[in-house]
Scaffold this active site. Structure first.
Site, PDB file in Angstrom:
ATOM      1  N   SER A 110       0.840  -1.202   0.000  1.00  0.00           N
ATOM      2  CA  SER A 110       0.000   0.000   0.000  1.00  0.00           C
ATOM      3  C   SER A 110       0.874   1.250   0.000  1.00  0.00           C
ATOM      4  O   SER A 110       2.018   1.205   0.444  1.00  0.00           O
ATOM      5  CB  SER A 110      -0.872   0.050   1.254  1.00  0.00           C
TER       6      SER A 110
HETATM    7  N1  SAH Z   1       0.511  -5.564   4.385  1.00  0.00           N
HETATM    8  C1  SAH Z   1       1.148  -5.866   3.146  1.00  0.00           C
HETATM    9  C2  SAH Z   1       0.221  -5.656   1.965  1.00  0.00           C
HETATM   10  C3  SAH Z   1       0.091  -6.892   1.189  1.00  0.00           C
HETATM   11  S1  SAH Z   1      -1.144  -6.980  -0.041  1.00  0.00           S
HETATM   12  C4  SAH Z   1       2.467  -5.138   2.993  1.00  0.00           C
HETATM   13  O1  SAH Z   1       2.798  -4.293   3.832  1.00  0.00           O
HETATM   14  O2  SAH Z   1       3.185  -5.433   2.032  1.00  0.00           O
HETATM   15  C5  SAH Z   1      -2.261  -8.153   0.689  1.00  0.00           C
HETATM   16  C6  SAH Z   1      -1.696  -9.508   1.011  1.00  0.00           C
HETATM   17  O3  SAH Z   1      -2.759 -10.299   1.518  1.00  0.00           O
HETATM   18  C7  SAH Z   1      -1.127 -10.266  -0.183  1.00  0.00           C
HETATM   19  O4  SAH Z   1       0.210 -10.602   0.068  1.00  0.00           O
HETATM   20  C8  SAH Z   1      -2.018 -11.506  -0.268  1.00  0.00           C
HETATM   21  O5  SAH Z   1      -1.339 -12.673  -0.685  1.00  0.00           O
HETATM   22  C9  SAH Z   1      -2.504 -11.630   1.164  1.00  0.00           C
HETATM   23  N2  SAH Z   1      -3.715 -12.431   1.336  1.00  0.00           N
HETATM   24  C10 SAH Z   1      -4.828 -12.483   0.553  1.00  0.00           C
HETATM   25  N3  SAH Z   1      -5.726 -13.347   1.068  1.00  0.00           N
HETATM   26  C11 SAH Z   1      -5.165 -13.857   2.203  1.00  0.00           C
HETATM   27  C12 SAH Z   1      -5.588 -14.817   3.183  1.00  0.00           C
HETATM   28  N4  SAH Z   1      -6.774 -15.434   3.121  1.00  0.00           N
HETATM   29  N5  SAH Z   1      -4.743 -15.092   4.193  1.00  0.00           N
HETATM   30  C13 SAH Z   1      -3.542 -14.504   4.307  1.00  0.00           C
HETATM   31  N6  SAH Z   1      -3.087 -13.595   3.429  1.00  0.00           N
HETATM   32  C14 SAH Z   1      -3.884 -13.280   2.384  1.00  0.00           C
END
Ligand code: SAH
Length: 219
Positions: free
Chosen positions: A69
């Site tokens: 983000s």
């Molecule tokens: N907080 C992160 C943003 C990552 S984007 C950062 O600072 O980089 C959102 C993330 O959620 C992705 O990596 C995706 O793989 C993960 N995601 C999606 N569905 C998920 C689930 N059911 N359990 C765990 N992670 C999940």
């Protein structure tokens, strides 16, 4: 010399402080959040080719179709979660590259973070080690089930959008705790705040946002 870790040029402390000044001008008021974001080397968390853009006001790709983000969104969600109070134990769903977890690690006793994509989690672990975030525990799992054995959490943050708030997460939120998450479809999502009181869950719908979807299962 490892240029990636040395913090020169576009990845210097001065660049990071400019990001913090911009966050202030964008309305972030919590000095604890600003200090945490001023201390975490965001360039370590993105691909080397994008390191020079790490402090820009933009979301960036982190591989596997996922994105980190923009700094303003990380700051905003963290500020809402903290609400001016020190946090003891936080759960994050969606580790991604580990940046949000690293920021949280500077303002909570312990951070638990869950990611469903194994190779992404491996990278996040490396980034978290390199930035000395020793109070972050990572788990490869479907975050929709949370981490029951570590509950209750005084803060839960989800960085992927769900269409329905997983009931397991509501159960794992402690009384007095706050949960911040994007809710909606790929067309329309809003940030939601859930506050658990001794008797109920209070839900507040905040601004429109855009996140990758929460998916089921692991990869
Ligand atoms: N907080 C992160 C943003 C990552 S984007 C950062 O600072 O980089 C959102 C993330 O959620 C992705 O990596 C995706 O793989 C993960 N995601 C999606 N569905 C998920 C689930 N059911 N359990 C765990 N992670 C999940």
């Amino acid at each position: 010399m490892n240029l990636r870790l040395s913090g020169i040029g576009m990845t210097s402390q001065r660049t990071r402080m400019r990001m913090v000044d911009r966050l202030r001008s964008q309305g972030i008021r919590d000095e604890v959040v600003l200090a945490a974001m001023g201390s975490i080397p965001r360039h370590i968390f993105v691909e080397e080719a994008l390191a020079s853009r790490a402090y820009e006001d933009t979301a960036l790709p982190i591989g596997f179709g996922q994105t980190i983000s923009n700094p303003a969104m990380v700051a905003r969600m963290t500020e809402i979660l903290r609400n001016g109070n020190d946090l003891v134990k936080i759960l994050e769903i969606g580790t991604g590259c580990g940046y949000q977890a690293a920021v949280l690690s500077r303002l909570a006793g312990e951070v638990y973070t869950v990611e469903r994509i194994a190779p992404l989690l491996a990278k996040a672990r490396k980034h978290l080690r390199e930035s000395h975030c020793n109070n972050v525990r990572t788990r490869h799992a479907d975050g929709g089930i949370g981490i029951p054995e570590a509950a209750p959490f005084d803060g839960i943050i989800m960085t992927a959008a769900c269409t329905h708030i997983p009931s397991a997460l509501l159960k794992q939120l402690g009384v007095g705790g706050r949960m911040v998450l994007p809710v909606g479809t790929s067309d329309q999502q809003f940030l939601h705040l859930i506050e658990r009181t001794p008797t109920e869950y209070i839900e507040t719908v905040l601004e429109a946002v855009k996140f990758v979807p929460l998916l089921g299962g692991i990869a």
